[in-house]
Design an enzyme around this catalytic site. Structure first.
Site, PDB file in Angstrom:
ATOM      1  N   ASP A 162      -5.285  -6.196   3.849  1.00 11.36           N
ATOM      2  CA  ASP A 162      -5.786  -5.085   2.932  1.00 11.36           C
ATOM      3  C   ASP A 162      -6.937  -5.842   2.365  1.00 11.36           C
ATOM      4  OD1 ASP A 162      -6.190  -2.744   1.596  1.00 11.36           O
ATOM      5  OD2 ASP A 162      -4.962  -3.491  -0.062  1.00 11.36           O
ATOM      6  N   SER A 163      -7.890  -4.931   1.870  1.00 15.90           N
ATOM      7  CA  SER A 163      -8.977  -5.484   0.932  1.00 15.90           C
ATOM      8  C   SER A 163      -8.377  -6.219  -0.335  1.00 15.90           C
ATOM      9  CB  SER A 163      -9.777  -4.587   0.422  1.00 15.90           C
ATOM     10  OG  SER A 163      -9.151  -3.436  -0.135  1.00 15.90           O
TER      11      SER A 163
ATOM     12  N   TYR B 182     -13.542  -2.980  -0.777  1.00 13.76           N
ATOM     13  CA  TYR B 182     -14.119  -2.307   0.783  1.00 13.76           C
ATOM     14  C   TYR B 182     -14.691  -0.999   0.664  1.00 13.76           C
ATOM     15  CZ  TYR B 182     -11.813  -5.950   3.499  1.00 13.76           C
ATOM     16  OH  TYR B 182     -11.153  -7.293   4.312  1.00 13.76           O
ATOM     17  N   GLY B 183     -14.508  -0.197  -0.563  1.00 10.63           N
ATOM     18  CA  GLY B 183     -14.613   1.274  -0.535  1.00 10.63           C
ATOM     19  C   GLY B 183     -15.989   1.640  -0.566  1.00 10.63           C
TER      20      GLY B 183
ATOM     21  N   CYS C 243      -5.057  -0.528   4.618  1.00 17.53           N
ATOM     22  CA  CYS C 243      -6.241  -0.205   4.117  1.00 17.53           C
ATOM     23  C   CYS C 243      -6.869   0.867   4.690  1.00 17.53           C
ATOM     24  CB  CYS C 243      -7.021  -1.560   3.985  1.00 17.53           C
ATOM     25  SG  CYS C 243      -8.673  -1.129   3.298  1.00 17.53           S
TER      26      CYS C 243
ATOM     27  N   THR D 223      -9.831   2.320   4.274  1.00 19.56           N
ATOM     28  CA  THR D 223     -11.072   2.046   4.382  1.00 19.56           C
ATOM     29  C   THR D 223     -11.456   1.136   5.672  1.00 19.56           C
ATOM     30  OG1 THR D 223     -11.526   1.928   1.959  1.00 19.56           O
ATOM     31  CG2 THR D 223     -13.367   1.170   3.376  1.00 19.56           C
TER      32      THR D 223
ATOM     33  N   GLU E  59      -7.197  -1.439 -10.899  1.00 17.90           N
ATOM     34  CA  GLU E  59      -7.480  -2.849 -10.754  1.00 17.90           C
ATOM     35  C   GLU E  59      -7.135  -3.387 -12.213  1.00 17.90           C
ATOM     36  OE1 GLU E  59      -8.379  -5.300  -8.290  1.00 17.90           O
ATOM     37  OE2 GLU E  59      -7.783  -3.768  -6.922  1.00 17.90           O
TER      38      GLU E  59
ATOM     39  N   CYS F  14      -5.870   6.231  -0.084  1.00 21.28           N
ATOM     40  CA  CYS F  14      -6.433   5.152  -0.521  1.00 21.28           C
ATOM     41  C   CYS F  14      -5.057   4.070  -0.872  1.00 21.28           C
ATOM     42  CB  CYS F  14      -7.460   5.037  -1.636  1.00 21.28           C
ATOM     43  SG  CYS F  14      -7.984   3.375  -2.367  1.00 21.28           S
ATOM     44  N   THR F  15      -5.063   3.046  -0.827  1.00 24.63           N
ATOM     45  CA  THR F  15      -3.943   1.940  -0.996  1.00 24.63           C
ATOM     46  C   THR F  15      -3.538   2.072  -2.634  1.00 24.63           C
ATOM     47  OG1 THR F  15      -5.455   0.342  -1.287  1.00 24.63           O
ATOM     48  CG2 THR F  15      -3.988   0.252   0.579  1.00 24.63           C
ATOM     49  N   HIS F  16      -4.437   2.255  -3.710  1.00 27.59           N
ATOM     50  CA  HIS F  16      -4.404   2.270  -4.944  1.00 27.59           C
ATOM     51  C   HIS F  16      -3.836   3.676  -5.607  1.00 27.59           C
ATOM     52  CE1 HIS F  16      -6.579  -1.367  -4.253  1.00 27.59           C
ATOM     53  NE2 HIS F  16      -6.591  -1.923  -5.494  1.00 27.59           N
TER      54      HIS F  16
HETATM   55  N1  DGL Z   1      -7.886  -0.714   0.080  1.00 30.54           N
HETATM   56  C1  DGL Z   1      -8.663   0.176   0.050  1.00 30.54           C
HETATM   57  C2  DGL Z   1      -8.310   1.456   0.425  1.00 30.54           C
HETATM   58  O1  DGL Z   1      -7.379   1.792   0.986  1.00 30.54           O
HETATM   59  C3  DGL Z   1      -9.116   0.561  -1.513  1.00 30.54           C
HETATM   60  C4  DGL Z   1      -9.883  -0.546  -2.136  1.00 30.54           C
HETATM   61  C5  DGL Z   1     -11.014  -0.953  -1.840  1.00 30.54           C
HETATM   62  O2  DGL Z   1     -12.095  -0.401  -1.913  1.00 30.54           O
HETATM   63  O3  DGL Z   1     -11.042  -2.084  -0.992  1.00 30.54           O
HETATM   64  O4  DGL Z   1      -9.362   2.241   0.924  1.00 30.54           O
END
Ligand code: DGL
Length: 267
Positions: free
Chosen positions: A11-12, A43-44, A74, A76, A153, A185-187
């Site tokens: 993941d990012s 990454y987003g 992830c 993205t 975060e 999105c993971t978050h």
């Molecule tokens: N892991 C990214 C996603 O699920 C979110 C965090 C990022 O922007 O890197 O899209």
């Protein structure tokens, strides 16, 4: 084929640990290796080309660790690199996009659906086209929510600031009669209470983490790749930057302590 080889995930950052948690729950005998590309987070807001390049580098790092399948939590990265990795890698690759759509199909009746994701995910149009393939008459409300990731975060996912930002992003959904919102999105799972409050009880929030783990289990079983060991599995964590921060924040997403995070030199 050695079935004790680990499952790899990247993941990012640490958000993908929400998926690793489900993988650990549903595949408790499997050894797991997680790589968080924290040096390149987020990454987003990056271009498709850049995300693809990072994803290729992450995958080759994990391939060197002799993984037997790759899971990409992830969203993205899935939008920009899943297809390329599925074509290129010599092992099976699973993302969160298809499991998310599968769960959505089970949840929606009206096919009036919000898609919440990073700017890069929403701009890719991948979720929109996958849903429309399922039902060309679906009415979609894709919304980029770029401030959600930094709020999570910073540990502010229960803060009044997160509530205000959620109201701001989601206000256009108020009179749209959606019945489901895909958390792409993971978050975003950490924002669930605030999103539920903002969207109200008639909207089901779709999180693909668990169904992704179940699909991985099915794939491993079909390919005769399940690890049948009875000893405790080995979990290894790598981050491309600040392993200490990863160790401190990771448990929020993983739900358990993380004893050690190794620094990996992808930069
Ligand atoms: N892991 C990214 C996603 O699920 C979110 C965090 C990022 O922007 O890197 O899209």
């Amino acid at each position: 084929m050695d079935n004790t080889r680990p499952i790899g995930l990247f993941d990012s950052g640490f958000g993908g640990l929400t998926v690793m948690k489900e993988v650990a729950r549903h595949l408790p005998a499997e050894n797991l290796i997680y790589f968080g590309d924290t040096a390149h987070l987020p990454y987003g807001n990056k271009s498709p080309e850049t995300v693809l390049q990072y994803a290729l580098e992450n995958a080759s790092f994990l391939l060197e660790k002799n993984i037997k399948i790759l899971i990409i939590p992830c969203h993205t990265a899935c939008c920009h690199a899943l297809k390329a990795l599925q074509e290129k890698l010599p092992i099976p690759v699973i993302g969160v996009t298809e499991p998310g759509i599968e769960l959505l199909k089970q949840s929606t009746h009206s096919w009036r659906v919000a898609i919440l994701g990073t700017t890069s995910t929403i701009n890719s149009g991948i979720y929109q086209s996958l849903i429309l393939q399922q039902n060309p008459k679906a009415t979609l409300f894709p919304i980029a929510c770029p401030l959600f990731v930094p709020l999570v975060e910073e540990g502010l996912f229960q803060h009044q600031a997160a509530r205000l930002i959620a109201e701001h992003y989601l206000q256009t959904l108020k009179d749209k009669q959606i019945d489901s919102a895909l958390l792409a999105c993971t978050h975003y799972p950490l924002l669930r209470p605030i999103l539920e409050e903002t969207l109200g009880p008639t909207v089901t929030l779709i999180e693909p983490a668990e169904i992704c783990a179940l699909q991985a289990r099915e794939l491993l079983a079909k390919a005769n790749l399940l690890n049948l060991q009875t000893q405790r599995p080995r979990y290894e964590f790598f981050a491309s930057d600040d392993p200490d921060k990863f160790r401190r924040f990771g448990p929020l997403f993983f739900g358990s302590e993380i004893a050690r995070v190794n620094r990996c030199a992808i930069l």
